[in-house]
Design a protein around this motif. Structure first.
Motif, PDB file in Angstrom:
ATOM      1  N   GLU B  73      59.551  33.441  72.989  1.00 25.52           N
ATOM      2  CA  GLU B  73      59.113  32.265  72.130  1.00 25.52           C
ATOM      3  C   GLU B  73      59.643  32.622  70.707  1.00 25.52           C
ATOM      4  OE1 GLU B  73      57.175  29.773  72.394  1.00 25.52           O
ATOM      5  OE2 GLU B  73      57.022  29.958  74.380  1.00 25.52           O
ATOM      6  N   ASP B  74      60.050  33.888  70.533  1.00 26.47           N
ATOM      7  CA  ASP B  74      60.615  34.108  68.975  1.00 26.47           C
ATOM      8  C   ASP B  74      62.278  34.328  69.121  1.00 26.47           C
ATOM      9  OD1 ASP B  74      60.227  36.458  70.580  1.00 26.47           O
ATOM     10  OD2 ASP B  74      59.365  37.657  69.012  1.00 26.47           O
ATOM     11  N   GLY B  75      62.985  34.304  70.279  1.00 30.88           N
ATOM     12  CA  GLY B  75      64.349  34.203  70.138  1.00 30.88           C
ATOM     13  C   GLY B  75      64.708  34.990  71.482  1.00 30.88           C
ATOM     14  N   PHE B  76      66.163  34.967  71.442  1.00 29.68           N
ATOM     15  CA  PHE B  76      67.020  35.741  72.570  1.00 29.68           C
ATOM     16  C   PHE B  76      66.791  37.260  72.329  1.00 29.68           C
ATOM     17  CE2 PHE B  76      68.432  31.521  72.161  1.00 29.68           C
ATOM     18  CZ  PHE B  76      68.760  30.874  73.628  1.00 29.68           C
ATOM     19  N   TYR B  77      66.974  38.012  73.328  1.00 28.92           N
ATOM     20  CA  TYR B  77      67.398  39.428  73.556  1.00 28.92           C
ATOM     21  C   TYR B  77      68.005  39.814  74.792  1.00 28.92           C
ATOM     22  CZ  TYR B  77      62.842  40.044  76.102  1.00 28.92           C
ATOM     23  OH  TYR B  77      61.809  40.170  76.843  1.00 28.92           O
ATOM     24  N   VAL B  78      68.628  40.773  75.001  1.00 29.63           N
ATOM     25  CA  VAL B  78      69.435  41.309  76.151  1.00 29.63           C
ATOM     26  C   VAL B  78      68.970  42.569  76.626  1.00 29.63           C
ATOM     27  CG1 VAL B  78      71.765  41.701  77.065  1.00 29.63           C
ATOM     28  CG2 VAL B  78      71.177  39.759  75.738  1.00 29.63           C
ATOM     29  N   PHE B 125      70.911  45.246  74.187  1.00 33.18           N
ATOM     30  CA  PHE B 125      72.334  45.011  73.328  1.00 33.18           C
ATOM     31  C   PHE B 125      72.096  44.124  72.471  1.00 33.18           C
ATOM     32  CE2 PHE B 125      73.640  46.178  77.858  1.00 33.18           C
ATOM     33  CZ  PHE B 125      73.638  47.644  77.567  1.00 33.18           C
ATOM     34  N   ALA B 126      72.807  44.178  71.255  1.00 27.75           N
ATOM     35  CA  ALA B 126      72.887  43.301  70.277  1.00 27.75           C
ATOM     36  C   ALA B 126      73.461  41.830  71.000  1.00 27.75           C
ATOM     37  CB  ALA B 126      73.759  43.631  69.139  1.00 27.75           C
ATOM     38  N   VAL B 127      72.813  40.721  70.432  1.00 30.23           N
ATOM     39  CA  VAL B 127      73.412  39.484  70.923  1.00 30.23           C
ATOM     40  C   VAL B 127      73.664  38.505  69.828  1.00 30.23           C
ATOM     41  CG1 VAL B 127      70.935  38.682  71.615  1.00 30.23           C
ATOM     42  CG2 VAL B 127      72.900  37.410  72.511  1.00 30.23           C
ATOM     43  N   VAL B 137      77.193  38.873  73.672  1.00 28.99           N
ATOM     44  CA  VAL B 137      76.551  40.299  74.025  1.00 28.99           C
ATOM     45  C   VAL B 137      77.547  41.253  73.430  1.00 28.99           C
ATOM     46  CG1 VAL B 137      75.496  41.671  75.552  1.00 28.99           C
ATOM     47  CG2 VAL B 137      75.163  39.296  75.491  1.00 28.99           C
ATOM     48  N   ASP B 138      77.162  42.191  72.715  1.00 28.58           N
ATOM     49  CA  ASP B 138      78.050  43.387  72.367  1.00 28.58           C
ATOM     50  C   ASP B 138      77.275  44.476  73.022  1.00 28.58           C
ATOM     51  OD1 ASP B 138      79.334  45.450  71.265  1.00 28.58           O
ATOM     52  OD2 ASP B 138      79.459  45.017  69.289  1.00 28.58           O
ATOM     53  N   SER B 139      77.841  45.012  74.175  1.00 28.76           N
ATOM     54  CA  SER B 139      77.338  46.141  74.846  1.00 28.76           C
ATOM     55  C   SER B 139      77.306  47.405  74.325  1.00 28.76           C
ATOM     56  CB  SER B 139      77.430  46.164  76.221  1.00 28.76           C
ATOM     57  OG  SER B 139      78.782  46.320  76.350  1.00 28.76           O
ATOM     58  N   ARG B 140      78.324  47.682  73.169  1.00 26.05           N
ATOM     59  CA  ARG B 140      78.356  48.906  72.557  1.00 26.05           C
ATOM     60  C   ARG B 140      77.506  48.953  71.727  1.00 26.05           C
ATOM     61  NH1 ARG B 140      84.263  46.989  70.707  1.00 26.05           N
ATOM     62  NH2 ARG B 140      82.908  45.265  70.326  1.00 26.05           N
ATOM     63  N   VAL B 145      63.546  47.520  70.598  1.00 24.95           N
ATOM     64  CA  VAL B 145      62.824  46.431  71.165  1.00 24.95           C
ATOM     65  C   VAL B 145      62.397  45.351  70.489  1.00 24.95           C
ATOM     66  CG1 VAL B 145      60.603  46.398  72.296  1.00 24.95           C
ATOM     67  CG2 VAL B 145      61.593  48.299  72.352  1.00 24.95           C
ATOM     68  N   ASP B 146      62.223  45.181  69.146  1.00 29.41           N
ATOM     69  CA  ASP B 146      62.001  44.387  68.083  1.00 29.41           C
ATOM     70  C   ASP B 146      63.069  43.321  67.919  1.00 29.41           C
ATOM     71  OD1 ASP B 146      59.535  45.502  68.042  1.00 29.41           O
ATOM     72  OD2 ASP B 146      60.021  46.573  66.471  1.00 29.41           O
ATOM     73  N   TYR B 147      64.312  43.630  68.280  1.00 24.15           N
ATOM     74  CA  TYR B 147      65.447  42.894  67.857  1.00 24.15           C
ATOM     75  C   TYR B 147      65.371  41.321  68.755  1.00 24.15           C
ATOM     76  CZ  TYR B 147      70.502  41.637  67.785  1.00 24.15           C
ATOM     77  OH  TYR B 147      71.861  40.912  67.425  1.00 24.15           O
TER      78      TYR B 147
END
Lengths: 378, 151
Positions: B73-78, B125-127, B137-140, B145-147
């Motif tokens: 609901e509040d966005g994307f995460y990977v 990972f950062a997206v 996606v940057d897997s480095r 958890v809140d990202y």
């Protein structure tokens, strides 16, 4: 021209002494040959008895010879590239005459060598044969065991099937548990982050060249030290009658070699080495297993990664290496299960049983999700 | 003591020391040879597709990349699909979390270990959003958890 004289000149230039018939020529036959002079010209009757050593060191060496020969043959068809590796395995199975036999022999000899090297270590322990002056040769022997495991492990990836890919995934993941440098060691081993072309090439070069060369060097040192340290460990008392190695030792070695070749050949004819589907990083088999000789390790890792994967095996190897320098009382040397060594033998037996227990549990008693499964239910 | 420190011993120690130092330097330099600089593997930073490929309220497994893209609901995460225990691929079960088939590790919806041998949570990972409207996606780059990526 005198034909027999011509022939005799050629043969005589290669083999200085003729067919040895007298005691004196038998001794000089052993000394004048590069291959034979590695061995003593005379051996004690005791060391010839099968029960003294069970021939385990020799069998390990013979298996290494078989592995070298079959391995060189396989190299003529095997291509170490992710696009071609699996295909060359299929070729060996279906498109190369005796290809399957060659691959089977290589596989079973490799498994056999892990077993016999381990049993050889047990024999040397239970006969107290690591004590002075043989401490260093024991350390060389432990290194040879580690080398054997490394050779087997690097060979495991080469078929590039699901079995290989996930066994090496699990195996190298255990490596990554080493504190601080684990990830770097894994990166160095794989030549990257993933198990891909670079990893396959690295494992191939390690398996076919670097590790075998190290093996040859260390085996030579091991054999040389056996001679320099006074031959087989033997109790100081009792009669040690010596007989010429030709023919008494050579004949036994020949028979043992024939038996080993026959067993490997028989196993290669009866049982096919496994080959699953091509390696697929997106599909994990359930459960994913390391090679069987690391399943004890994987079973330990199941309880605790750092403790089981790094601490316990490192301490075990360290203890083995230091053993002859700690347990240095010159008692019970060269005797199976000597009374004086009851404590040491008991401790070692418990460790061996633990290794066997965890390996058996990991191999036969673990099913999907690494849950306990009775082998007859599977 | 002064008997022990002779000129001969000192010179020998210096000579031996320089040989060891030279050898160690050479070994360190040559050791660097074995660490590859160019990797012929998939980029650690990559596009996974346009945002509309991931409907709100779903989690999508990208098997090739071995990760999940969630559109909450509040966005994307990977979330990584690689088990932190021994590197097997985890399976996502709605409302239950992530299960590893290899050694029975179970992770909650937030990726935290619930049971089993896994030593750490599934990494996230950062997206980011590219100019073309694709999720990158940057897997480095590991994130908490809140990202969330809000679009």
């Amino acid at each position: 021209m005198d034909d027999s004289g011509f022939l005799r000149r050629i043969v005589g230039s290669v083999v200085r002494v003729g067919w040895p018939r007298t005691r004196r020529t038998r001794l000089s036959a052993m000394l004048s040959s590069l291959l034979l002079h590695v061995q003593p010209s005379r051996v004690t009757v005791r060391s010839l008895r099968f029960g003294t050593t069970l021939g385990l060191g020799l069998v390990s060496f013979f298996l290494f010879v078989i592995l070298t020969l079959t391995g060189l043959a396989l190299m003529l068809y095997y291509v170490p590239h992710p696009d071609a590796a699996y295909r060359s395995m299929r070729d060996l199975e279906h498109a190369v005459t005796f290809g399957m036999l060659m691959r089977n022999a290589h596989r079973w000899a490799a498994h056999g060598m892990v077993v016999t090297v381990f049993l050889h270590l047990c024999r040397v322990f239970f006969t107290g044969a690591y004590k002075a002056p043989r401490e260093f040769n024991w350390v060389v022997g432990v290194s040879l065991l580690l080398l054997t495991l490394a050779l087997s492990f690097t060979g495991y990836l080469l078929p590039w099937d699901q079995l290989a890919f996930w066994a090496i995934t699990v195996g190298t993941a255990i490596v990554a548990y080493v504190p601080f440098v684990g990830d770097d060691i894994r990166f160095l081993l794989l030549g990257g982050h993933d198990i891909g072309g670079a990893a396959l090439l690295r494992f191939y070069v390690l398996h076919c060249l670097i590790l075998p060369l190290a093996m040859v060097g260390l085996v030579a040192l091991h054999f040389w030290r056996v001679r320099k340290d006074g031959g087989l460990a033997a109790p100081g008392h009792g009669r040690n009658r010596r007989v010429p190695a030709w023919p008494h030792l050579l004949f036994r070695e020949l028979v043992l070699f024939m038996v080993v070749v026959a067993i490997i050949n028989g196993a290669a004819l009866l049982f096919d080495a496994p080959l699953e589907g091509p390696a697929d990083p997106t599909r994990t088999p359930n459960p994913a297993r390391a090679p069987w000789y690391f399943l004890g390790l994987q079973e330990l890792v199941h309880y605790g990664a750092l403790l089981g994967g790094v601490v316990v095996p490192s301490l075990l190897v360290l203890a083995l290496m230091l053993l002859p320098y700690v347990d240095h009382q010159p008692a019970g040397i060269g005797v199976w299960f000597a009374r004086e060594r009851r404590f040491a033998n008991s401790v070692f037996a418990v460790v061996v049983l633990a290794v066997v227990y965890f390996t058996v549990v990991g191999t036969f008693f673990r099913g999907p999700n690494w849950a306990w499964v009775w082998p007859w239910v599977r | 003591m002064s008997n022990w420190v002779t000129r001969r011993r000192t010179l020998l120690a210096v000579a031996a020391g320089s040989i060891v130092a030279a050898g160690a330097g050479l070994a360190a330099a040559l050791g660097r040879f074995f660490i590859p600089d160019v990797l012929y593997e998939s980029d650690r930073r990559f596009s996974v597709g346009r945002t509309d490929q991931f409907p709100k309220g779903t989690g999508t497994l990208l098997a090739e990349r071995r990760l999940f893209v969630f559109h909450a609901e509040d966005g994307f995460y990977v979330v990584s699909a690689v088990c932190t225990h021994l590197g097997c691929n985890v399976v996502h079960e709605e409302k239950k979390g992530f299960a590893c088939p290899c050694h029975g590790s179970l992770f909650g919806e937030d990726g935290v270990v619930v049971r089993g041998p896994a030593p750490s949570p599934l990494p996230r990972f950062a997206v980011t959003l590219s100019r073309q409207g694709e999720l990158v996606v940057d897997s480095r780059r590991r994130v908490g958890v809140d990202y969330r990526l809000r679009v």
